[in-house]
Design an enzyme around this catalytic site. Structure first.
Site, PDB file in Angstrom:
ATOM      1  N   ASP A   9       6.662   7.098   3.562  1.00  0.00           N
ATOM      2  CA  ASP A   9       7.719   7.776   2.925  1.00  0.00           C
ATOM      3  C   ASP A   9       8.133   9.174   3.709  1.00  0.00           C
ATOM      4  O   ASP A   9       9.144   9.885   3.225  1.00  0.00           O
ATOM      5  CB  ASP A   9       6.885   8.318   1.407  1.00  0.00           C
ATOM      6  CG  ASP A   9       5.827   9.326   1.428  1.00  0.00           C
ATOM      7  OD1 ASP A   9       5.516   9.330   2.727  1.00  0.00           O
ATOM      8  OD2 ASP A   9       5.378   9.628   0.666  1.00  0.00           O
ATOM      9  N   SER A  10       7.777   9.196   5.025  1.00  0.00           N
ATOM     10  CA  SER A  10       8.431  10.147   5.839  1.00  0.00           C
ATOM     11  C   SER A  10       9.824   9.810   6.221  1.00  0.00           C
ATOM     12  O   SER A  10      10.582  10.705   6.569  1.00  0.00           O
ATOM     13  CB  SER A  10       7.590  10.288   7.100  1.00  0.00           C
ATOM     14  OG  SER A  10       7.250   8.675   7.772  1.00  0.00           O
ATOM     15  N   ASP A  13       4.665   2.827   1.695  1.00  0.00           N
ATOM     16  CA  ASP A  13       4.177   3.753   1.080  1.00  0.00           C
ATOM     17  C   ASP A  13       4.575   3.710  -0.187  1.00  0.00           C
ATOM     18  O   ASP A  13       5.822   3.436  -0.596  1.00  0.00           O
ATOM     19  CB  ASP A  13       4.552   5.298   1.582  1.00  0.00           C
ATOM     20  CG  ASP A  13       3.596   6.060   2.517  1.00  0.00           C
ATOM     21  OD1 ASP A  13       2.336   5.448   2.161  1.00  0.00           O
ATOM     22  OD2 ASP A  13       3.963   6.656   3.380  1.00  0.00           O
ATOM     23  N   LYS A  29       0.386   1.402   0.531  1.00  0.00           N
ATOM     24  CA  LYS A  29      -0.396   2.891   1.007  1.00  0.00           C
ATOM     25  C   LYS A  29      -0.225   3.838  -0.249  1.00  0.00           C
ATOM     26  O   LYS A  29       1.021   3.857  -0.727  1.00  0.00           O
ATOM     27  CB  LYS A  29       0.009   3.332   2.152  1.00  0.00           C
ATOM     28  CG  LYS A  29      -0.784   4.505   2.638  1.00  0.00           C
ATOM     29  CD  LYS A  29      -0.744   4.962   4.159  1.00  0.00           C
ATOM     30  CE  LYS A  29       0.443   5.808   4.400  1.00  0.00           C
ATOM     31  NZ  LYS A  29       0.463   7.131   3.834  1.00  0.00           N
ATOM     32  N   GLU A  69      -1.653   7.847  -1.617  1.00  0.00           N
ATOM     33  CA  GLU A  69      -2.308   9.115  -1.268  1.00  0.00           C
ATOM     34  C   GLU A  69      -3.207   9.599  -2.207  1.00  0.00           C
ATOM     35  O   GLU A  69      -2.692   9.412  -3.376  1.00  0.00           O
ATOM     36  CB  GLU A  69      -1.244  10.049  -1.018  1.00  0.00           C
ATOM     37  CG  GLU A  69      -0.402   9.809   0.382  1.00  0.00           C
ATOM     38  CD  GLU A  69       0.787  10.982   0.375  1.00  0.00           C
ATOM     39  OE1 GLU A  69       0.825  11.999  -0.327  1.00  0.00           O
ATOM     40  OE2 GLU A  69       1.598  10.640   1.270  1.00  0.00           O
ATOM     41  N   GLU A 110      -5.556  12.059   7.525  1.00  0.00           N
ATOM     42  CA  GLU A 110      -4.344  12.938   8.023  1.00  0.00           C
ATOM     43  C   GLU A 110      -4.932  14.344   8.199  1.00  0.00           C
ATOM     44  O   GLU A 110      -5.163  15.008   7.133  1.00  0.00           O
ATOM     45  CB  GLU A 110      -3.029  12.664   7.470  1.00  0.00           C
ATOM     46  CG  GLU A 110      -1.812  13.770   7.850  1.00  0.00           C
ATOM     47  CD  GLU A 110      -0.640  13.262   7.207  1.00  0.00           C
ATOM     48  OE1 GLU A 110      -0.557  12.437   6.699  1.00  0.00           O
ATOM     49  OE2 GLU A 110       0.173  14.324   7.705  1.00  0.00           O
TER      50      GLU A 110
HETATM   51  O1  KIV Z   1       4.917   8.705   5.457  1.00  0.00           O
HETATM   52  C1  KIV Z   1       4.301   8.646   6.615  1.00  0.00           C
HETATM   53  O2  KIV Z   1       4.895   8.606   7.727  1.00  0.00           O
HETATM   54  C2  KIV Z   1       2.734   8.636   6.676  1.00  0.00           C
HETATM   55  C3  KIV Z   1       2.213   8.828   7.965  1.00  0.00           C
HETATM   56  C4  KIV Z   1       2.232  10.074   8.656  1.00  0.00           C
HETATM   57  C5  KIV Z   1       0.555   8.484   7.800  1.00  0.00           C
HETATM   58  O3  KIV Z   1       2.258   8.600   5.618  1.00  0.00           O
END
Ligand code: KIV
Length: 271
Positions: free
Chosen positions: A51-52, A90, A120, A122, A189
């Site tokens: 989600d980055s 994510d 993924k 969190e 992280e």
């Molecule tokens: O969204 C992302 O890029 C991440 C990584 C930094 C692990 O969750």
């Protein structure tokens, strides 16, 4: 020959074998077809559709605004490019917290509409119900502990997490819980290297670190950071393998110069 190079496709099972054999896992983020094709051709183990994308693709300050539809768009572009890497996506903010039914629906949409291989999420104990429900549908889940950017407004800062005993203890018990629930892997992280190593050694599932030192079973970076497309971000953990910002800057400067001078296109570059 390594387990990685023997594998036709990287699966969650391959990653477990890699941990057992002491082979490190290389993960990078990817959000589009062309970059994912390069990463897969080179032999990356996992592409994380993070989600980055909210930051590096859409220009938001945080990861919170990105939607499930937008994540599915990025994920399906990546999946079309990949023939070997495991594609993990994510679940975005608001698509799984506090509601396990919604969580399952979100995960199913990602798997069905993008063709990705895993999701993924969190958090630890507080999202245990959502993780269990998704796992019960046969969807592999990667956990994510430590600095969890979807909670940035709770933390108030992007500094290193779990330096204090209480937070470190919670992280350790969350890591064990995620393994017991059935997560196939865990991102750690921005936590102290000693803690990351201790957690990694205590688990059977592989850990993937970012800003968590060398004791994890693998590493991940945001691809835009690793290749130097972003240039105003300098955390200590980041190693830049290219300075694409500078290289693209120079290339585009040359292009503009050539267009303006009439040098481009020349005799051989026309029909
Ligand atoms: O969204 C992302 O890029 C991440 C990584 C930094 C692990 O969750």
């Amino acid at each position: 020959m390594s387990i990685h190079s023997k594998a036709k496709r990287i699966t969650t099972h391959t990653l477990h074998e890699m941990k057992e054999a002491g082979e490190k896992i290389a993960m990078l983020t990817g959000y589009d077809f062309s970059m994912a094709r390069i990463l897969d051709d080179v032999g990356i183990d996992i592409i994380l559709v993070g989600d980055s994308a909210s930051n590096v693709m859409a220009g938001h300050e945080t990861t919170l605004p990105i939607t499930l539809d937008q994540m599915i768009y990025h994920a399906s572009s990546v999946v079309r490019a990949v023939s070997k890497a495991l594609v993990v996506v994510d679940l975005p903010f608001g698509s799984y917290q506090g509601n396990s039914k919604l969580a399952l629906e979100s995960a199913v949409r990602i798997m069905k509409e993008s063709g990705a291989h895993a999701v993924k999420m969190e958090g630890g104990e507080e999202i245990g119900d959502s993780i269990s429900r998704i796992l019960s549908a046969g969807v592999p889940v990667m956990g994510h502990l430590g600095l969890t950017p979807q909670s940035i407004y709770k933390f108030g800062t992007y500094v290193v997490r779990a330096k204090e005993e209480e937070e470190a203890m919670k992280l350790k018990s969350d890591a064990i819980l995620l393994q017991e629930l059935g997560c196939f892997s865990l991102v750690l992280e921005k936590i102290p290297a000693n803690l990351a190593m201790e957690v990694s050694q205590s688990l059977k599932i592989p850990t993937i670190g970012i800003g968590a030192g060398h004791g994890t079973d693998g590493q991940v970076l945001v691809v835009h950071d690793a290749l130097g497309i972003t240039h105003d971000f300098h955390p200590r953990f980041l190693r830049r393998y290219l300075n694409l910002y500078e290289q693209i800057h120079t290339a585009v400067e040359n292009y503009i110069k050539d267009v303006r001078s009439g040098d481009f296109p020349n005799e051989n570059e026309q029909y």
